[in-house]
Scaffold this active site. Structure first.
Site, PDB file in Angstrom:
ATOM      1  N   CYS A   1      51.108  27.779  49.098  1.00  0.00           N
ATOM      2  CA  CYS A   1      50.069  27.918  50.607  1.00  0.00           C
ATOM      3  C   CYS A   1      50.092  26.680  51.157  1.00  0.00           C
ATOM      4  CB  CYS A   1      48.861  28.528  49.807  1.00  0.00           C
ATOM      5  SG  CYS A   1      48.542  30.121  48.755  1.00  0.00           S
TER       6      CYS A   1
ATOM      7  N   HIS B   1      44.082  35.477  54.211  1.00  0.00           N
ATOM      8  CA  HIS B   1      45.702  34.452  53.999  1.00  0.00           C
ATOM      9  C   HIS B   1      46.497  34.579  53.942  1.00  0.00           C
ATOM     10  CE1 HIS B   1      46.159  31.092  51.792  1.00  0.00           C
ATOM     11  NE2 HIS B   1      46.107  31.518  50.742  1.00  0.00           N
TER      12      HIS B   1
ATOM     13  N   CYS C   1      44.203  24.279  48.325  1.00  0.00           N
ATOM     14  CA  CYS C   1      45.193  24.967  46.399  1.00  0.00           C
ATOM     15  C   CYS C   1      46.605  25.213  47.054  1.00  0.00           C
ATOM     16  CB  CYS C   1      44.332  25.436  45.564  1.00  0.00           C
ATOM     17  SG  CYS C   1      43.269  27.590  46.759  1.00  0.00           S
TER      18      CYS C   1
HETATM   19  C1  CAA Z   1      49.215  30.900  46.413  1.00  0.00           C
HETATM   20  C2  CAA Z   1      48.852  29.682  46.513  1.00  0.00           C
HETATM   21  O1  CAA Z   1      49.676  28.878  46.243  1.00  0.00           O
HETATM   22  C3  CAA Z   1      47.401  29.569  46.824  1.00  0.00           C
HETATM   23  C4  CAA Z   1      46.234  30.189  47.090  1.00  0.00           C
HETATM   24  O2  CAA Z   1      45.951  30.507  48.171  1.00  0.00           O
HETATM   25  S1  CAA Z   1      45.985  31.850  45.659  1.00  0.00           S
HETATM   26  C5  CAA Z   1      44.901  32.909  47.041  1.00  0.00           C
HETATM   27  C6  CAA Z   1      46.748  33.392  47.215  1.00  0.00           C
HETATM   28  N1  CAA Z   1      45.781  34.859  47.929  1.00  0.00           N
HETATM   29  C7  CAA Z   1      45.352  36.104  47.217  1.00  0.00           C
HETATM   30  O3  CAA Z   1      45.565  36.240  45.715  1.00  0.00           O
HETATM   31  C8  CAA Z   1      44.901  37.344  47.069  1.00  0.00           C
HETATM   32  C9  CAA Z   1      43.603  37.724  46.816  1.00  0.00           C
HETATM   33  N2  CAA Z   1      43.336  39.349  47.220  1.00  0.00           N
HETATM   34  C10 CAA Z   1      43.930  39.787  46.774  1.00  0.00           C
HETATM   35  O4  CAA Z   1      44.656  39.848  45.682  1.00  0.00           O
HETATM   36  C11 CAA Z   1      42.952  41.718  47.027  1.00  0.00           C
HETATM   37  O5  CAA Z   1      42.587  40.990  48.340  1.00  0.00           O
HETATM   38  C12 CAA Z   1      41.903  41.946  45.877  1.00  0.00           C
HETATM   39  C13 CAA Z   1      43.094  42.541  44.987  1.00  0.00           C
HETATM   40  C14 CAA Z   1      41.691  41.294  45.688  1.00  0.00           C
HETATM   41  C15 CAA Z   1      41.421  43.422  46.848  1.00  0.00           C
HETATM   42  O6  CAA Z   1      42.176  44.078  47.102  1.00  0.00           O
HETATM   43  P1  CAA Z   1      42.515  45.325  48.121  1.00  0.00           P
HETATM   44  O7  CAA Z   1      41.556  46.321  46.827  1.00  0.00           O
HETATM   45  O8  CAA Z   1      43.481  46.062  48.338  1.00  0.00           O
HETATM   46  O9  CAA Z   1      40.922  45.113  48.624  1.00  0.00           O
HETATM   47  P2  CAA Z   1      40.154  45.483  50.123  1.00  0.00           P
HETATM   48  O10 CAA Z   1      40.942  47.158  50.815  1.00  0.00           O
HETATM   49  O11 CAA Z   1      39.978  44.847  51.167  1.00  0.00           O
HETATM   50  O12 CAA Z   1      38.925  45.947  49.616  1.00  0.00           O
HETATM   51  C16 CAA Z   1      38.194  47.149  48.240  1.00  0.00           C
HETATM   52  C17 CAA Z   1      37.408  47.824  48.571  1.00  0.00           C
HETATM   53  O13 CAA Z   1      36.296  46.567  48.703  1.00  0.00           O
HETATM   54  C18 CAA Z   1      35.460  47.111  49.325  1.00  0.00           C
HETATM   55  N3  CAA Z   1      34.750  45.598  50.123  1.00  0.00           N
HETATM   56  C19 CAA Z   1      35.793  44.876  50.421  1.00  0.00           C
HETATM   57  N4  CAA Z   1      35.302  43.086  51.289  1.00  0.00           N
HETATM   58  C20 CAA Z   1      33.665  44.179  51.460  1.00  0.00           C
HETATM   59  C21 CAA Z   1      32.989  43.325  52.115  1.00  0.00           C
HETATM   60  N5  CAA Z   1      33.028  42.180  52.296  1.00  0.00           N
HETATM   61  N6  CAA Z   1      31.953  43.641  52.409  1.00  0.00           N
HETATM   62  C22 CAA Z   1      31.637  45.433  50.936  1.00  0.00           C
HETATM   63  N7  CAA Z   1      32.691  45.933  50.207  1.00  0.00           N
HETATM   64  C23 CAA Z   1      34.043  45.617  50.810  1.00  0.00           C
HETATM   65  C24 CAA Z   1      35.579  47.989  50.465  1.00  0.00           C
HETATM   66  O14 CAA Z   1      34.962  49.287  49.817  1.00  0.00           O
HETATM   67  C25 CAA Z   1      37.463  48.434  50.244  1.00  0.00           C
HETATM   68  O15 CAA Z   1      37.803  49.231  50.454  1.00  0.00           O
HETATM   69  P3  CAA Z   1      37.281  49.822  51.936  1.00  0.00           P
HETATM   70  O16 CAA Z   1      37.428  49.494  52.846  1.00  0.00           O
HETATM   71  O17 CAA Z   1      38.899  50.635  52.121  1.00  0.00           O
HETATM   72  O18 CAA Z   1      36.194  50.326  52.325  1.00  0.00           O
END
Ligand code: CAA
Length: 425
Positions: free
Chosen positions: A89, A381, A411
Site C-alpha cells: 500500500c 483503496h 500503513c
Molecule cells: C495492503 C496494505 O499494504 C495495507 C492496507 O492498506 S490494508 C487494507 C487493504 N485493503 C483491504 O484489506 C480491503 C478491505 N475490504 C474488504 O476486504 C472488503 O471490502 C470487505 C470484505 C470488508 C467487504 O467486502 P464486500 O462484502 O464485497 O463489501 P460490499 O459489497 O461493499 O458491502 C457488502 C454489503 O454491506 C453493506 N454496506 C457496505 N457499506 C455500507 C455503507 N457505508 N452503508 C450501508 N451499507 C453498507 C451493503 O449492504 C453491501 O451490499 P450492497 O452494496 O449490495 O447493498
C-alpha cells in the site's frame, strides 16, 4: 547541497468499485486515463520528463513493468526511462519518494510519479496440484502418457486460489489485513460504534468534496464510450443504524470490522508531476507544495496498521516538528478501527514510551484536520494507488485551506509504514 522538490500538478481517475468481475480498465489503462489529461495541460513536452515511476502491486502478465508500458502508451517516446515500484500500500507514495530523491540529488528535473491498481483484475492463481498437472500434461510424450495424466484430473483444478484474498493476507503472520485491524481494535479499545461513526463521516466528507469539486479527478472513458467521472463507492444513503446492522467481515461474532467501516476494494490510478526549482523556472510552473522529507518504517506484521504512527513520528522528530505544528493530516483509511487505533496510539503513554521512544505522548490529532475530504472507506483503496492519491490530495487541500504544513501517511501490509511531509510554497 540538496535541491528543493515541488509537486506542481497531479490527476487521478475516479475510483471504481470492484464488483466481482474484471472492471473496464487494466492497471495500465487506468494510468493512461489519468496521465493523458495531466500531460496535455503541461507547458512542457515529453522531452522534459526525465523519469517515470509508477507504483503497482498486482501487475498483470500483459503489462509487465506497467510504468514503461504506460509511458509508451502516453506517447512519451521510446527513450523514456520508466520503472515500477512495489511496497504494497505504500507503492504510490514510494514512486513520489523515489522521484523526490532523484530530483533532490540533481539527477532529474521533472519526474512523473504515480500509482495504479486494478484490484478487479487481480490475477487468479491455480492451486499447486493443478499447476503440476498442467506441466505434466504439457510435457507428456505421446497419447498413452497424456491419457494417464488425464485420469489424474480433479474438479478442484478448475478452482483457482483467489488472488486477491491471498494478496491481502500477510504471508508471515497468516493474518489477513482485516484481522490485523481487529487486533488493533482490541489493543486500543476501539468500539464498533466509534468505527461506524468514523466511516459515516468519511462518506459525508467525500460527498461534500465531490459536490464542491475539490477532487483531482479526470473522467475515464472505456472502449464502449461509457464515461466514469465520480468515485462510485460513495454511499450518500448510508446512516449509522444501517452501518450498525452489518455483520463483522473478518471475526465472528464480535469483530469490529465490517464492509461498512473497511476500505473498499476498487480500481484507480493517480499521478503527480514533480519538478526541481530549475524546471519550475524554465517551464513557468506553479508549485502546489514542496516535499520536505519522507520516512519508511517497519514493525511486526500483525501490527501493520500502526505504520503511520511509527513512520510519521520518526520523520517529525527528526525535523523537530510537534504534533500541533502539523496543520493537515492524510492517514490512509485502510480500516476505521486502524485509523482510530493510530490516533489512540499517539495518545497512549505506554506505546509512546516503549515503541516511539518518547518522554510523553505524541499528542492528539484534531479530527477536523484529518482526512478532511473523506478517505478510502468512502472512495476505495486501490492499494498501489492510495499513497499517491493522499499525497496529491494533501497538497491540493493545503492550498485550498491555506495551510502551511501537512503529513500524508499510510500503513503497509507486511508490517511497514510510510510518511511524507509537505509544506506550502
Ligand atoms: C495492503 C496494505 O499494504 C495495507 C492496507 O492498506 S490494508 C487494507 C487493504 N485493503 C483491504 O484489506 C480491503 C478491505 N475490504 C474488504 O476486504 C472488503 O471490502 C470487505 C470484505 C470488508 C467487504 O467486502 P464486500 O462484502 O464485497 O463489501 P460490499 O459489497 O461493499 O458491502 C457488502 C454489503 O454491506 C453493506 N454496506 C457496505 N457499506 C455500507 C455503507 N457505508 N452503508 C450501508 N451499507 C453498507 C451493503 O449492504 C453491501 O451490499 P450492497 O452494496 O449490495 O447493498
Amino acid at each position: 547541497m540538496t535541491r528543493p522538490v515541488y509537486i506542481v500538478d497531479g490527476a487521478r481517475t475516479p475510483f471504481l468499485k470492484a464488483r466481482g468481475r474484471p472492471g473496464p480498465f487494466t492497471p495500465v489503462d487506468l494510468a493512461v486515463q489519468a496521465g493523458r489529461p495531466l500531460l496535455v495541460r503541461q507547458p512542457f513536452g515529453p522531452d522534459a520528463i526525465d523519469l517515470v515511476i509508477l507504483g503497482c502491486v498486482n501487475v498483470i502478465a500483459d503489462e509487465m513493468n506497467p510504468a514503461r508500458v504506460a509511458a509508451l502508451r502516453l506517447g512519451l517516446g521510446a527513450d523514456q526511462v520508466a520503472f515500477t515500484v512495489q511496497i504494497n500500500c505504500g507503492s504510490g507514495m514510494q514512486s513520489i519518494d523515489t522521484g523526490f530523491r532523484y530530483i533532490e540529488a540533481g539527477q532529474c528535473d521533472v519526474v512523473l510519479a504515480g500509482g495504479t491498481e486494478a484490484l478487479s483484475h487481480t490475477p487468479l492463481v491455480l492451486r499447486q496440484a493443478a499447476v503440476e498437472w498442467y506441466s505434466d500434461m504439457a510435457q507428456a510424450a505421446g497419447l498413452a502418457e497424456r491419457a494417464r495424466h488425464l485420469a489424474r484430473i480433479r474438479a478442484d483444478f478448475l478452482k483457482p486460489v483467489i488472488g486477491l484474498e491471498r494478496g491481502l493476507t500477510d504471508p508471515i503472520s497468516g493474518l489477513n489485513m482485516g484481522q490485523t485491524a481487529e487486533l488493533l481494535a482490541y489493543r486500543f479499545g476501539i468500539s464498533r460504534a466509534a468505527a461506524d461513526a468514523y466511516a459515516l463521516e468519511s462518506h459525508r466528507r467525500l460527498e461534500r468534496a465531490q459536490d464542491e469539486g475539490w477532487l483531482e479527478i479526470e473522467p475515464a472513458i472505456d472502449l464502449e464510450g461509457t464515461v466514469y467521472s465520480r468515485d462510485d463507492g460513495l454511499r450518500s444513503d448510508s446512516d449509522i443504524e444501517t452501518l450498525a446492522s452489518l455483520s463483522p467481515a473478518f471475526e465472528q461474532p464480535y469483530g469490529k470490522v465490517t464492509p461498512g467501516n473497511a476500505s473498499q476494494i476498487t480500481d484507480g490510478a493517480s499521478w503527480v508531476v514533480l519538478a526541481s526549482e530549475k524546471a519550475v523556472g524554465a517551464h513557468g510552473l506553479t508549485p502546489m507544495a514542496r516535499i520536505i522529507d519522507s520516512e519508511w518504517s517497519a514493525l511486526a506484521p500483525e501490527y501493520m496498521g500502526l505504520g503511520p504512527v511509527v513512520s510519521a513520528t520518526r520523520m517529525l522528530r527528526r525535523l523537530d516538528i510537534a504534533c500541533n505544528d502539523v496543520d493537515l493530516w492524510e492517514i490512509n483509511e485502510a480500516f476505521a478501527a486502524q485509523v482510530l487505533a493510530c490516533l489512540a496510539a499517539w495518545q497512549d503513554e505506554e506505546f509512546c514510551r516503549d515503541v516511539l521512544d518518547l518522554d510523553g505522548t505524541f499528542g492528539s490529532i484534531d479530527r477536523n484536520r484529518l482526512n478532511v475530504d473523506g478517505g478510502a472507506i468512502a472512495l476505495g483503496h486501490p492499494v498501489g494507488t492510495s499513497g499517491n492519491r493522499i499525497a496529491l490530495h494533501l497538497a491540493n487541500a493545503m492550498q485550498r485551506l491555506g495551510h502551511r504544513r501537512g503529513v500524508a501517511t499510510e500503513c503497509i501490509g507486511g508490517g511497514q509504514g510510510g510518511a511524507m511531509l509537505l509544506e506550502a510554497t
